[in-house]
Design a protein around this motif. Structure first.
Motif, mmCIF file in Angstrom:
data_model
loop_
_atom_site.group_PDB
_atom_site.id
_atom_site.type_symbol
_atom_site.label_atom_id
_atom_site.label_comp_id
_atom_site.label_asym_id
_atom_site.label_seq_id
_atom_site.Cartn_x
_atom_site.Cartn_y
_atom_site.Cartn_z
ATOM 1 N N LYS A 68 -25.709 13.151 9.916
ATOM 2 C CA LYS A 68 -26.296 14.008 10.938
ATOM 3 C C LYS A 68 -25.959 13.479 12.324
ATOM 4 O O LYS A 68 -25.756 12.275 12.513
ATOM 5 C CB LYS A 68 -27.814 14.087 10.782
ATOM 6 N N PRO A 69 -25.909 14.381 13.302
ATOM 7 C CA PRO A 69 -25.791 13.916 14.687
ATOM 8 C C PRO A 69 -27.125 13.346 15.158
ATOM 9 O O PRO A 69 -28.177 13.666 14.598
ATOM 10 C CB PRO A 69 -25.430 15.194 15.452
ATOM 11 N N ASP A 70 -27.077 12.502 16.135
ATOM 12 C CA ASP A 70 -28.284 11.925 16.737
ATOM 13 C C ASP A 70 -28.057 11.936 18.239
ATOM 14 O O ASP A 70 -27.441 11.026 18.789
ATOM 15 C CB ASP A 70 -28.521 10.509 16.214
ATOM 16 N N LEU A 71 -28.528 12.993 18.884
ATOM 17 C CA LEU A 71 -28.216 13.209 20.295
ATOM 18 C C LEU A 71 -29.215 12.491 21.194
ATOM 19 O O LEU A 71 -30.426 12.589 20.999
ATOM 20 C CB LEU A 71 -28.197 14.701 20.611
ATOM 21 N N LYS A 72 -28.687 11.763 22.183
ATOM 22 C CA LYS A 72 -29.499 11.019 23.135
ATOM 23 C C LYS A 72 -29.105 11.407 24.555
ATOM 24 O O LYS A 72 -27.921 11.560 24.859
ATOM 25 C CB LYS A 72 -29.310 9.505 22.950
ATOM 26 N N PHE A 73 -30.097 11.533 25.428
ATOM 27 C CA PHE A 73 -29.836 11.851 26.829
ATOM 28 C C PHE A 73 -29.577 10.552 27.582
ATOM 29 O O PHE A 73 -30.412 9.647 27.579
ATOM 30 C CB PHE A 73 -31.012 12.590 27.434
ATOM 31 N N GLU A 74 -28.401 10.465 28.215
ATOM 32 C CA GLU A 74 -28.051 9.259 28.969
ATOM 33 C C GLU A 74 -28.475 9.344 30.420
ATOM 34 O O GLU A 74 -28.878 8.347 31.013
ATOM 35 C CB GLU A 74 -26.541 9.012 28.877
ATOM 36 N N SER A 75 -28.362 10.517 31.022
ATOM 37 C CA SER A 75 -28.743 10.672 32.429
ATOM 38 C C SER A 75 -28.878 12.150 32.765
ATOM 39 O O SER A 75 -28.314 13.019 32.083
ATOM 40 C CB SER A 75 -27.715 10.021 33.357
ATOM 41 N N VAL A 76 -29.643 12.417 33.823
ATOM 42 C CA VAL A 76 -29.801 13.769 34.354
ATOM 43 C C VAL A 76 -29.653 13.690 35.870
ATOM 44 O O VAL A 76 -30.386 12.956 36.533
ATOM 45 C CB VAL A 76 -31.173 14.373 33.994
ATOM 46 N N LYS A 77 -28.712 14.427 36.413
ATOM 47 C CA LYS A 77 -28.474 14.431 37.846
ATOM 48 C C LYS A 77 -28.344 15.869 38.329
ATOM 49 O O LYS A 77 -27.919 16.750 37.586
ATOM 50 C CB LYS A 77 -27.188 13.678 38.197
ATOM 51 N N ILE A 78 -28.702 16.080 39.588
ATOM 52 C CA ILE A 78 -28.444 17.365 40.230
ATOM 53 C C ILE A 78 -27.535 17.113 41.420
ATOM 54 O O ILE A 78 -27.863 16.314 42.300
ATOM 55 C CB ILE A 78 -29.747 18.047 40.677
ATOM 56 N N GLU A 79 -26.397 17.779 41.418
ATOM 57 C CA GLU A 79 -25.431 17.597 42.491
ATOM 58 C C GLU A 79 -24.917 18.962 42.943
ATOM 59 O O GLU A 79 -24.860 19.912 42.160
ATOM 60 C CB GLU A 79 -24.260 16.723 42.018
ATOM 61 N N LYS A 80 -24.545 19.025 44.220
ATOM 62 C CA LYS A 80 -24.018 20.267 44.762
ATOM 63 C C LYS A 80 -22.507 20.279 44.623
ATOM 64 O O LYS A 80 -21.820 19.337 45.015
ATOM 65 C CB LYS A 80 -24.414 20.417 46.227
ATOM 66 N N GLU A 81 -21.986 21.349 44.026
ATOM 67 C CA GLU A 81 -20.542 21.504 43.852
ATOM 68 C C GLU A 81 -20.151 22.931 44.197
ATOM 69 O O GLU A 81 -20.721 23.886 43.657
ATOM 70 C CB GLU A 81 -20.122 21.184 42.416
ATOM 71 N N GLU A 82 -19.187 23.053 45.088
ATOM 72 C CA GLU A 82 -18.675 24.363 45.484
ATOM 73 C C GLU A 82 -19.813 25.294 45.896
ATOM 74 O O GLU A 82 -19.829 26.489 45.577
ATOM 75 C CB GLU A 82 -17.846 24.979 44.352
ATOM 76 N N ASP A 114 -27.798 21.611 18.450
ATOM 77 C CA ASP A 114 -26.490 21.732 17.807
ATOM 78 C C ASP A 114 -26.392 23.042 17.046
ATOM 79 O O ASP A 114 -27.335 23.849 17.020
ATOM 80 C CB ASP A 114 -26.191 20.523 16.917
ATOM 81 N N GLU A 115 -25.249 23.276 16.398
ATOM 82 C CA GLU A 115 -25.005 24.555 15.736
ATOM 83 C C GLU A 115 -25.878 24.764 14.503
ATOM 84 O O GLU A 115 -26.009 25.894 14.006
ATOM 85 C CB GLU A 115 -23.524 24.697 15.371
ATOM 86 N N ASP A 116 -26.507 23.693 14.004
ATOM 87 C CA ASP A 116 -27.428 23.808 12.868
ATOM 88 C C ASP A 116 -28.880 23.885 13.318
ATOM 89 O O ASP A 116 -29.800 23.703 12.512
ATOM 90 C CB ASP A 116 -27.244 22.618 11.923
ATOM 91 N N GLU A 117 -29.076 24.133 14.602
ATOM 92 C CA GLU A 117 -30.403 24.285 15.204
ATOM 93 C C GLU A 117 -31.223 22.994 15.216
ATOM 94 O O GLU A 117 -32.450 23.030 15.364
ATOM 95 C CB GLU A 117 -31.201 25.398 14.491
ATOM 96 N N ASN A 118 -30.571 21.853 15.048
ATOM 97 C CA ASN A 118 -31.256 20.585 15.285
ATOM 98 C C ASN A 118 -31.455 20.439 16.792
ATOM 99 O O ASN A 118 -30.510 20.597 17.569
ATOM 100 C CB ASN A 118 -30.438 19.410 14.755
ATOM 101 N N ALA A 119 -32.680 20.134 17.216
ATOM 102 C CA ALA A 119 -32.998 20.100 18.648
ATOM 103 C C ALA A 119 -33.516 18.727 19.055
ATOM 104 O O ALA A 119 -34.258 18.075 18.315
ATOM 105 C CB ALA A 119 -34.018 21.171 18.987
ATOM 106 N N PHE A 120 -33.101 18.310 20.250
ATOM 107 C CA PHE A 120 -33.522 17.034 20.831
ATOM 108 C C PHE A 120 -33.990 17.332 22.249
ATOM 109 O O PHE A 120 -33.267 17.956 23.022
ATOM 110 C CB PHE A 120 -32.361 16.039 20.841
ATOM 111 N N ALA A 121 -35.209 16.898 22.599
ATOM 112 C CA ALA A 121 -35.811 17.302 23.871
ATOM 113 C C ALA A 121 -36.175 16.100 24.730
ATOM 114 O O ALA A 121 -36.409 14.997 24.238
ATOM 115 C CB ALA A 121 -37.048 18.154 23.618
ATOM 116 N N LEU A 122 -36.230 16.357 26.035
ATOM 117 C CA LEU A 122 -36.590 15.338 27.009
ATOM 118 C C LEU A 122 -37.394 15.984 28.122
ATOM 119 O O LEU A 122 -36.973 16.994 28.699
ATOM 120 C CB LEU A 122 -35.320 14.687 27.585
#
Length: 266
Positions: free
Chosen positions: A163-177, A249-257
């Motif tokens: 199975k996948p094991d998804l982890k959040f490494e960082s969250v940033k908000i930046e202005k682009e274009e 993911d495509e199998d509806e496994n969800a990881f939340a933060l």
């Protein structure tokens, strides 16, 4: 934003380079569910859209990528989960006439005693080769740089035990274009390839009122790699919010933060 999405597709090796009229026609990710000791067959369809003949070489490499944009191509066995030794090409060099199409075939022979469930992978490099021509202007030769395709060959073994094991490494908000972009770095710490989508649900910090929900495009994510998922949140007014970030993911496994999210005017 469109430019950024195209760059990310390039990174998930969805690499689609064009050089000297050479194009790959049947996709840049070839995925198989495999069993011990079985043989699987595949092909790479190549076209020379130019008018001149073109030599093309094919070879195997290991590779990996990270959310900071780095991509590593290395010799086989650099990656512990390589399947490069399983893959045999029917040729390593072809010559295509102008406007000609051809197919290069390969076989994947899975080992008899494969133990670890999960995804194994490598890439088949398709690289146009120019003849080395003498230079009339200076001593020595001119060597033309080349751009190449990298075709992922992913073999998934015993997916019911991986199975996948998804982890959040960082969250940033930046202005682009001129747009406010949430950049969410996600790592796959599991042992199975997946194609997650990142979404963000934004709420008023004081009232709890739901402001909106926004989503990224889906991207492939190999085990022990990471990518940055980009979400346009330009419609959200500047303020401090509560937010829930979800990777699915495509199998509806969800990881939340749960996070606090600050959207600025500049």
């Amino acid at each position: 934003m469109i430019k950024r999405i195209l760059l990310l597709m390039f990174m998930m090796l969805q690499f689609s380079f064009l050089y000297a009229g050479i194009v790959v026609l049947n996709g840049l990710t070839h995925a198989y569910k495999v069993e011990n000791g079985k043989v699987y067959k595949g092909k790479i369809a190549i076209e020379n859209t130019g008018s001149k003949a073109q030599n093309v070489k094919l070879f195997l490499q290991d590779f990996t990528y990270q959310a900071d944009g780095s991509i590593s191509y290395t010799t086989l066995h650099t990656n512990r989960k390589t399947n490069g030794e399983w893959i045999k090409l029917n040729t390593n060099l072809i010559t295509l006439k102008g406007k000609e199409k051809t197919e290069v075939f390969y076989e994947i022979t899975v080992p008899d005693q494969l133990a670890d469930p999960g995804s194994y992978w490598s890439v088949i490099i398709v690289e146009p080769v120019d003849d080395i021509k003498p230079s009339n202007d200076k001593a020595g030769v001119n060597i033309t740089s080349v751009i190449r395709y990298a075709i992922q060959v992913i073999t998934d073994y015993k997916t019911d035990q991986a199975k996948p094991d998804l982890k959040f490494e960082s969250v940033k908000i930046e202005k682009e274009e001129g747009k406010q972009i949430a950049k969410i770095a996600i790592a796959n710490n599991g042992n199975l390839y997946c194609k997650p989508t990142a979404s963000i649900e934004i709420y008023n910090r004081k009232t709890g009122e739901r402001i909106g929900s926004y989503m990224s495009t889906a991207m492939g994510l190999l085990p022990q790699t990471s990518k940055s998922f980009y979400i346009d949140i330009s419609k959200v007014p500047a303020d401090l919010y509560k937010a829930v970030i979800i990777a699915t993911d495509e199998d509806e496994n969800a990881f939340a933060l749960n996070v606090e999210l600050e959207v600025k005017n500049d």
